[in-house]
Design a protein around this motif. Structure first.
Motif, mmCIF file in Angstrom:
data_model
loop_
_atom_site.group_PDB
_atom_site.id
_atom_site.type_symbol
_atom_site.label_atom_id
_atom_site.label_comp_id
_atom_site.label_asym_id
_atom_site.label_seq_id
_atom_site.Cartn_x
_atom_site.Cartn_y
_atom_site.Cartn_z
ATOM 1 N N LEU A 12 9.766 -14.656 -11.888
ATOM 2 C CA LEU A 12 9.116 -14.123 -10.654
ATOM 3 C C LEU A 12 10.121 -13.514 -9.896
ATOM 4 N N SER A 13 11.329 -13.897 -9.845
ATOM 5 C CA SER A 13 12.218 -13.162 -9.174
ATOM 6 C C SER A 13 12.509 -11.774 -9.537
ATOM 7 N N VAL A 14 12.607 -11.509 -10.743
ATOM 8 C CA VAL A 14 13.058 -10.201 -11.345
ATOM 9 C C VAL A 14 11.778 -9.577 -11.283
ATOM 10 N N TYR A 15 10.427 -10.061 -11.239
ATOM 11 C CA TYR A 15 9.151 -9.093 -11.074
ATOM 12 C C TYR A 15 9.304 -8.615 -9.827
ATOM 13 N N GLU A 16 9.561 -9.526 -8.903
ATOM 14 C CA GLU A 16 9.484 -9.013 -7.578
ATOM 15 C C GLU A 16 10.600 -8.155 -7.262
ATOM 16 N N MET A 17 11.641 -8.139 -8.034
ATOM 17 C CA MET A 17 12.537 -6.981 -7.976
ATOM 18 C C MET A 17 11.961 -5.423 -8.279
ATOM 19 N N LEU A 18 11.346 -5.883 -9.516
ATOM 20 C CA LEU A 18 10.685 -4.782 -9.987
ATOM 21 C C LEU A 18 9.728 -3.912 -9.086
ATOM 22 N N LEU A 19 8.580 -4.801 -8.496
ATOM 23 C CA LEU A 19 7.861 -4.284 -7.477
ATOM 24 C C LEU A 19 8.548 -3.523 -6.279
ATOM 25 N N ALA A 20 9.882 -4.239 -5.745
ATOM 26 C CA ALA A 20 10.515 -3.401 -4.807
ATOM 27 C C ALA A 20 10.948 -2.197 -5.156
ATOM 28 N N ASN A 21 11.288 -1.930 -6.483
ATOM 29 C CA ASN A 21 11.914 -0.576 -7.038
ATOM 30 C C ASN A 21 11.118 0.356 -7.695
ATOM 31 N N SER A 22 9.800 -0.115 -7.619
ATOM 32 C CA SER A 22 8.606 0.698 -8.240
ATOM 33 C C SER A 22 7.675 0.980 -7.416
ATOM 34 N N ALA A 23 6.518 1.954 -7.576
ATOM 35 C CA ALA A 23 5.422 1.885 -6.873
ATOM 36 C C ALA A 23 4.243 1.374 -7.433
ATOM 37 N N GLU A 24 4.513 0.345 -8.521
ATOM 38 C CA GLU A 24 3.258 -0.026 -9.051
ATOM 39 C C GLU A 24 2.260 -0.670 -8.364
ATOM 40 N N HIS A 25 2.568 -1.461 -7.597
ATOM 41 C CA HIS A 25 1.368 -2.057 -6.548
ATOM 42 C C HIS A 25 0.698 -0.991 -5.749
ATOM 43 N N ARG A 26 1.661 -0.145 -5.135
ATOM 44 C CA ARG A 26 0.995 1.031 -4.686
ATOM 45 C C ARG A 26 -0.011 1.703 -5.350
ATOM 46 N N CYS A 27 0.403 1.951 -6.462
ATOM 47 C CA CYS A 27 -0.493 2.790 -7.591
ATOM 48 C C CYS A 27 -1.830 1.950 -7.569
ATOM 49 N N MET A 28 -1.720 0.819 -7.789
ATOM 50 C CA MET A 28 -3.091 0.029 -8.044
ATOM 51 C C MET A 28 -3.949 0.175 -6.832
ATOM 52 N N LYS A 29 -3.167 -0.015 -5.688
ATOM 53 C CA LYS A 29 -3.891 -0.383 -4.504
ATOM 54 C C LYS A 29 -4.613 1.031 -4.283
ATOM 55 N N GLU A 30 -4.002 2.072 -4.591
ATOM 56 C CA GLU A 30 -4.611 3.484 -4.321
ATOM 57 C C GLU A 30 -5.875 3.672 -5.266
ATOM 58 N N PHE A 31 -5.684 3.105 -6.625
ATOM 59 C CA PHE A 31 -6.800 3.340 -7.427
ATOM 60 C C PHE A 31 -7.833 2.384 -6.981
ATOM 61 N N VAL A 32 -7.792 1.193 -6.559
ATOM 62 C CA VAL A 32 -8.774 0.132 -6.009
ATOM 63 C C VAL A 32 -9.564 0.808 -4.925
ATOM 64 N N HIS A 33 -8.750 1.589 -3.998
ATOM 65 C CA HIS A 33 -9.518 2.236 -2.780
ATOM 66 C C HIS A 33 -9.976 3.490 -2.997
ATOM 67 N N THR A 34 -9.506 4.425 -4.004
ATOM 68 C CA THR A 34 -9.973 5.713 -4.452
ATOM 69 C C THR A 34 -10.926 5.798 -5.511
ATOM 70 N N LYS A 35 -10.922 5.283 -6.735
ATOM 71 C CA LYS A 35 -11.652 5.342 -7.752
ATOM 72 C C LYS A 35 -12.591 4.156 -8.104
ATOM 73 N N LEU A 36 -12.419 3.043 -7.614
ATOM 74 C CA LEU A 36 -12.722 1.939 -7.766
ATOM 75 C C LEU A 36 -14.132 1.633 -7.081
ATOM 76 N N PRO A 37 -14.118 2.062 -5.688
ATOM 77 C CA PRO A 37 -15.418 1.900 -4.699
ATOM 78 C C PRO A 37 -16.747 2.449 -5.437
ATOM 79 N N GLU A 38 -16.701 3.626 -6.078
ATOM 80 C CA GLU A 38 -18.185 4.099 -6.716
ATOM 81 C C GLU A 38 -18.428 3.088 -7.991
ATOM 82 N N VAL A 39 -17.363 2.542 -8.505
ATOM 83 C CA VAL A 39 -17.814 1.696 -9.764
ATOM 84 C C VAL A 39 -18.437 0.337 -9.126
ATOM 85 N N LEU A 40 -17.723 -0.247 -8.150
ATOM 86 C CA LEU A 40 -18.242 -1.561 -7.502
ATOM 87 C C LEU A 40 -19.777 -1.428 -6.751
ATOM 88 N N ALA A 41 -19.867 -0.208 -6.280
ATOM 89 C CA ALA A 41 -21.053 0.247 -5.608
ATOM 90 C C ALA A 41 -22.414 -0.103 -6.701
#
Length: 288
Positions: A12-41
């Protein structure tokens, strides 16, 4: 060498370090709010209650974003959300985040402190015939023994027109190639740590299962990995190999081979003196 999967607090500690040093979650959130809405609709139109599930929900950060978008697209629907997560620590983080997230009063959460396999066995034992409109499986297939069987089971829970969102390391990404190259030396038996989206796409195509895919590009700053004794670098190296204290416990030959792989031009790039490693993921939307 000890697998990082055997020491959850370190993982957990090293994974949180990864998130702090990468854009992984930001990219996922961007996908959720740009590509996923049409699918969920398109899912569950006009139904008063929608059934959703997170398998390996983690701290809920991405799952709660998905629930927000689902509510935007189905404002009059109630939602039943099954949370499947084996880590008590992660479930506590999920609940803490939920308590600070407004606008989800319409969602009923069902907490399952189980692995994906334990939940599957429990579901079969109870002969449940309830179907899901949407299932998310984000960065979790590495921790099952048979990814294809796991996908097949959870896909069998979908309503007609339902979808599974699967996010894994992209097959062509450098991190995926690192794990494949050294899997015999660093991977723990009984887990599919080397699985990536190329493997899953081959499986889906062999079964003629329709899917859509979206690349989520993310780079991780691994500069400190090349400085012996640097704590941050050593922890990132632990995460990339999923080995506890990799620099100390790996043979000098293996350690040098991994470091050489990390800095090869096809695997990383240097920007303003920093070494950025390709850890891109890929989202697969799998049809029922």
């Amino acid at each position: 060498m000890e697998s990082l999967l055997d020491d959850y607090s370190k993982y957990l500690s090293v994974y949180e370090m990864l998130l702090a040093n990468s854009a992984e979650h930001r990219c996922m959130k961007e996908f959720v709010h740009t590509k996923l809405p049409e699918v969920l609709a398109s899912i569950g139109k006009g139904e008063p209650t929608l059934n959703m599930m997170g398998v390996g929900s983690g701290s809920g950060e991405i799952e709660l974003e998905i629930l927000k978008v689902m509510h935007e697209k189905h404002p009059d629907a109630k939602v039943n959300n099954e949370v499947v997560e084996p880590s008590e620590c992660m479930l506590k983080k999920y609940n803490a985040l939920l308590s600070k997230t407004p606008g989800l009063e319409h969602v009923t959460f069902h907490w399952n402190k189980m692995t994906a396999t334990e939940f599957e066995n429990d579901w079969k034992k109870n002969n449940s015939d309830r179907k899901m409109h949407f299932i998310n499986m984000i960065q979790m297939l590495y921790y099952v023994e048979d990814p294809e069987a796991t996908i097949s089971f959870y896909r069998s829970l979908l309503q007609k027109g339902g979808k599974i969102l699967l996010i894994l390391l992209a097959g062509e990404t450098a991190w995926a190639r690192l794990i494949k190259k050294f899997q015999d030396q660093i991977c723990k038996k009984g887990f599919a740590q080397s699985v990536n989206t190329s493997d899953i796409k081959r499986f889906l195509e062999s079964k003629n299962i329709p899917y859509q895919n979206y690349k989520l590009r993310s780079l991780t700053d691994i500069t400190e990995c090349f400085t012996p004794g640097d704590l941050k670098g050593d922890r990132l190296l632990d995460l990339l190999t999923e080995v506890v204290e990799f620099r100390k416990t790996a043979s000098p030959k293996l350690r040098d081979e991994v470091l050489e792989f990390l800095k090869q031009p096809e695997n990383s790039q240097t920007v303003n003196g920093r070494i950025l490693f390709d850890c891109s993921t890929e989202a697969l939307l799998i049809d029922a």
